[in-house]
Design an enzyme around this catalytic site. Structure first.
Site, mmCIF file in Angstrom:
data_model
loop_
_atom_site.group_PDB
_atom_site.id
_atom_site.type_symbol
_atom_site.label_atom_id
_atom_site.label_comp_id
_atom_site.label_asym_id
_atom_site.label_seq_id
_atom_site.Cartn_x
_atom_site.Cartn_y
_atom_site.Cartn_z
ATOM 1 N N HIS A 450 0.838 -1.203 0.000
ATOM 2 C CA HIS A 450 0.000 0.000 0.000
ATOM 3 C C HIS A 450 0.880 1.263 0.000
ATOM 4 O O HIS A 450 0.736 2.147 -0.848
ATOM 5 C CB HIS A 450 -0.913 -0.027 1.230
ATOM 6 C CG HIS A 450 -1.827 1.148 1.359
ATOM 7 N ND1 HIS A 450 -3.177 1.068 1.110
ATOM 8 C CD2 HIS A 450 -1.604 2.443 1.705
ATOM 9 C CE1 HIS A 450 -3.738 2.256 1.300
ATOM 10 N NE2 HIS A 450 -2.795 3.112 1.674
ATOM 11 N N GLU A 451 1.805 1.321 0.948
ATOM 12 C CA GLU A 451 2.640 2.528 1.053
ATOM 13 C C GLU A 451 3.564 2.654 -0.157
ATOM 14 O O GLU A 451 3.840 3.755 -0.626
ATOM 15 C CB GLU A 451 3.440 2.524 2.360
ATOM 16 C CG GLU A 451 2.582 2.517 3.637
ATOM 17 C CD GLU A 451 1.498 3.589 3.679
ATOM 18 O OE1 GLU A 451 1.684 4.651 3.053
ATOM 19 O OE2 GLU A 451 0.451 3.360 4.320
ATOM 20 N N HIS A 454 1.674 4.484 -2.881
ATOM 21 C CA HIS A 454 1.713 5.945 -2.717
ATOM 22 C C HIS A 454 3.076 6.477 -3.165
ATOM 23 O O HIS A 454 3.181 7.503 -3.840
ATOM 24 C CB HIS A 454 1.522 6.318 -1.243
ATOM 25 C CG HIS A 454 0.101 6.245 -0.758
ATOM 26 N ND1 HIS A 454 -0.941 6.870 -1.395
ATOM 27 C CD2 HIS A 454 -0.436 5.648 0.343
ATOM 28 C CE1 HIS A 454 -2.067 6.654 -0.704
ATOM 29 N NE2 HIS A 454 -1.785 5.909 0.334
ATOM 30 N N HIS A 457 3.510 6.661 -6.893
ATOM 31 C CA HIS A 457 2.719 7.777 -7.416
ATOM 32 C C HIS A 457 3.573 9.054 -7.399
ATOM 33 O O HIS A 457 3.492 9.895 -8.288
ATOM 34 C CB HIS A 457 1.468 7.943 -6.540
ATOM 35 C CG HIS A 457 0.345 8.706 -7.169
ATOM 36 N ND1 HIS A 457 -0.757 9.098 -6.452
ATOM 37 C CD2 HIS A 457 0.139 9.165 -8.427
ATOM 38 C CE1 HIS A 457 -1.587 9.747 -7.244
ATOM 39 N NE2 HIS A 457 -1.062 9.813 -8.440
HETATM 40 ZN ZN LIG Z 1 -3.113 5.197 1.887
#
Ligand SMILES: [Zn+2]
Length: 660
Positions: A450-451, A454, A457
């Site tokens: 998940h991290e 980010h 991105h």
């Molecule tokens: Zn998040």
């Protein structure tokens, strides 16, 4: 030399100390004020606006980060001393009349009118932001807006204090062991420690999350569960910490603010620059999901009552659901740990996304860090070898580090011109013990993915306007790049690259993998209805509440259809709902975005599902059309350019096992 006053790619974390914080921020604030003046005087102020806080942003980013991962009492004091100055400066920007005039003058020029691409979007968005801060109001309107903002800030702060105080004011002390039956030893030990910390005998239960959840899930005595449940769901609804009056006040102030700024209601104001755009669209989105979830929701509730052999009360649901889960799936998440040694998970993840996205991640040793446990990496484009960005990882808990997992950016670069991005990912994962490597739960592995999403991105961003780069996107879009990554943790082929038994090297056995997947969809309709209910009540209060009815009664009526059992007359969860009411905006009118983002990630992943979870073609497309674009285009357009259509909730329903 102050190590915080210049942007350095190799951030001198080994030199930054508490004594640097205030002098650096004072100097950079003065510098940023000069940059604002320069922007005001610039006939085309856009680029100047885009970079006017760059050095200050960098220093504050480093300071915020050190405070999060390596704080000391002196550092915390310095951090707290600069916070008010910094936030006062940032909030003064959209109220700056000189900048507003410069923007409007430029927008009216030939050049301003014919702007294209990301600078056009930047101009429009900046003007809209200024307007939402009252730039177009007359003097009386501006004065009223200021009063509303002050009043909202006071009322929401008080709301949060009341919830905290009401939560802490309640306790249940038990002096004999009989009522503890059913609780696991860890929960009994926790209750014992809570009693000891207050110098009382016996076992003490509170309304704090871990205590409340343990009671609701495991405690056999329904009367005790009822008592705790009622206390929790009437927090801050009466007595010295009563939030009823504040709730009315906050809703009225938000509504008045929206109307003053020319919006129908608070949801339209908040959602104006989000992907959903209007409160009505967000409501329709929730309605559609509700219709598609209700059938399975009723079945699940029927199945649970059949299993329990009786009609259930709200305080029975969690308890019987746990019994049903244990009966249906003999599956303990702990048995997966040996398959998830942290280093293997991380290197497997780099391998998977290296292949799919056309990047290469390598560890580097020449970046100073804040702790010996930190590792540093660089990301290069696999084809051109261009240095796209670098990042830090910091995975284990420490006393000088805050909780949770997060990603942050330190430098927004321009890799096309030799200036790579810089970011970091942190967590508080299970550390290595007894000479074994760090062995994670599957959920912890998902957190890393998940991290990292980010982070990618940010690192893979190619946007010419700095303010629109990376993760600076709409709130209901920002979790797409992170949540989509978690899908790979549920794909057999991908899982085999990161999950291997730390001693034997074996993959996860198939029957265990099947159990994991089945347990994941247990009571998924109930989980979904709960989130939908919160989203509904949030939007209804901000759009449909008439300003007269008691909002507690209104909220109760709204939430009943989403509850698994009839809720009592005095039910008042809304007076404790800090998500919506503990800051001037917070999740107010934005609770729907949890589900919105899940729909996006499940739906976008179907392209990988169909064309291959390791498909390089889809991966490159995803990198070019979503990851590289930041906020340079409307997120709905970015989404359509990747998927060829609007989001479809079907994939989420399938993933949750809610449709065939
Ligand atoms: Zn998040």
């Amino acid at each position: 030399m102050n190590p915080l006053t210049e942007i350095k790619f190799k951030v001198p974390f080994d030199q930054v100390g508490a004594a640097h914080v205030e002098p650096a921020v004072d100097e950079l604030l003065a510098d940023a004020n000069l940059s604002v003046q320069a922007a005001v005087a610039d006939p085309n102020p856009l680029h100047a606006i885009d970079i006017m806080t760059e050095r200050l942003d960098f220093a504050l980013g480093v300071i915020r980060h050190v405070e999060s991962v390596a704080t000391t009492p002196a550092f915390r004091a310095a951090f707290n001393a600069v916070q008010p100055k910094a936030s006062a400066f940032y909030s003064s920007i959209p109220l700056n009349e000189g900048l507003w005039k410069a923007l409007k003058n430029y927008a009216a020029t030939e050049e301003g009118r014919s702007l294209k691409g990301s600078y056009h979007r930047f101009l429009t968005k900046t003007i809209d932001t200024f307007k939402r801060h009252g730039a177009d109001l007359d003097a009386a309107g501006k004065a009223r807006l200021k009063e509303i903002d002050v009043a909202l800030s006071e009322a929401t702060t008080k709301f949060a204090e009341h919830v905290l105080d009401a939560t802490n004011a309640w306790e249940l002390v038990v002096t004999d062991e009989a009522p503890l039956k059913g609780l696991p030893p860890s929960a009994i030990a926790m209750a014992r420690a809570a009693a000891e910390s207050k110098g009382v005998a016996g076992w003490r239960f509170t309304l704090q999350g871990p205590s409340y959840t343990a009671v609701m899930t495991y405690l056999d005595d329904a009367r005790v569960r009822e008592q705790v449940w009622r206390a929790y769901n009437t927090r801050a609804a009466s007595g010295p910490h009563d939030n009823r009056g504040l709730l009315v006040k906050i809703l009225q102030l938000r509504n008045e603010k929206a109307k003053l700024l020319g919006f129908r209601d608070f949801s339209d104001l908040v959602l104006d620059d989000r992907m959903a755009h209007t409160g009505e669209r967000a409501q329709n989105f929730l309605r559609d999901l509700r219709e598609k979830t209700e059938k399975r929701f009723r079945e699940e509730n029927q199945e649970l009552e059949t299993f329990a052999g009786k009609k259930l009360e709200p305080w029975d649901i969690g308890y019987w659901a746990e019994k049903q889960r244990a009966a249906l799936y003999d599956f303990d998440e702990e048995v997966l740990r040996p398959y998830f040694p942290l280093d293997r998970v991380v290197s497997g993840m780099f391998e998977i996304f290296g292949r799919i996205l056309g990047i290469r991640v390598t560890e580097v040793k020449d970046m100073p860090a804040w702790d010996p446990a930190v590792k540093t990496f660089e990301v290069r484009d696999a084809a051109s070898d261009a240095h796209l960005g670098s990042f830090y990882t910091d995975w284990y808990p420490r006393e000088n580090k805050r909780g949770g997992a997060w990603m942050d950016s330190l430098i927004t670069g321009d890799p096309g011109h030799g200036r790579p991005h810089l970011g970091l990912i942190c967590g508080n994962l299970t550390p290595p013990v007894n000479g074994k490597p760090a062995l994670l739960t599957h959920r912890e592995a998902e957190t890393i993915f998940h991290e990292f999403g980010h982070l990618l991105h940010h690192l893979l961003s190619r946007v010419e306007v700095r303010s629109l780069a990376g993760t600076s996107v709409a709130w209901d879009f920002v979790e797409l790049p992170s949540q989509i990554m978690e899908n790979w943790c549920w794909e057999r082929e991908a899982l085999d690259l990161l999950a291997r038994h730390w001693e034997t090297g074996e993959h996860i056995p198939n029957d265990l993998f099947e159990k994991m997947k089945r347990a994941k969809t247990f009571r998924a309709a109930n989980a979904q209805m709960r989130q939908l209910g919160f989203g509904f009540v949030d939007l209804a209060l901000h759009r449909e509440w008439d300003g007269k009815e008691d909002p507690v009664v209104f909220a109760r009526r709204m939430l009943q259809p989403f509850a698994a059992a009839p809720i009592p007359e005095d039910y008042a969860m809304i007076t404790g709902f800090t998500h919506l009411f503990s800051s001037p905006v917070g999740y107010g009118a934005g609770y729907y975005s949890y589900k919105w983002a899940e729909v996006l990630d499940a739906d976008a992943f179907t392209r990988f599902r169909k064309e291959g979870v390791f498909s390089e073609a889809v991966g490159r497309d995803y990198r070019d059309k979503i990851l590289a674009r930041g906020d340079s285009q409307d997120p709905a357009e970015l989404y359509r350019s990747f998927m060829g259509r609007d989001p479809d909730p079907q994939a989420l329903l399938e993933r949750a096992g809610l449709v065939g």
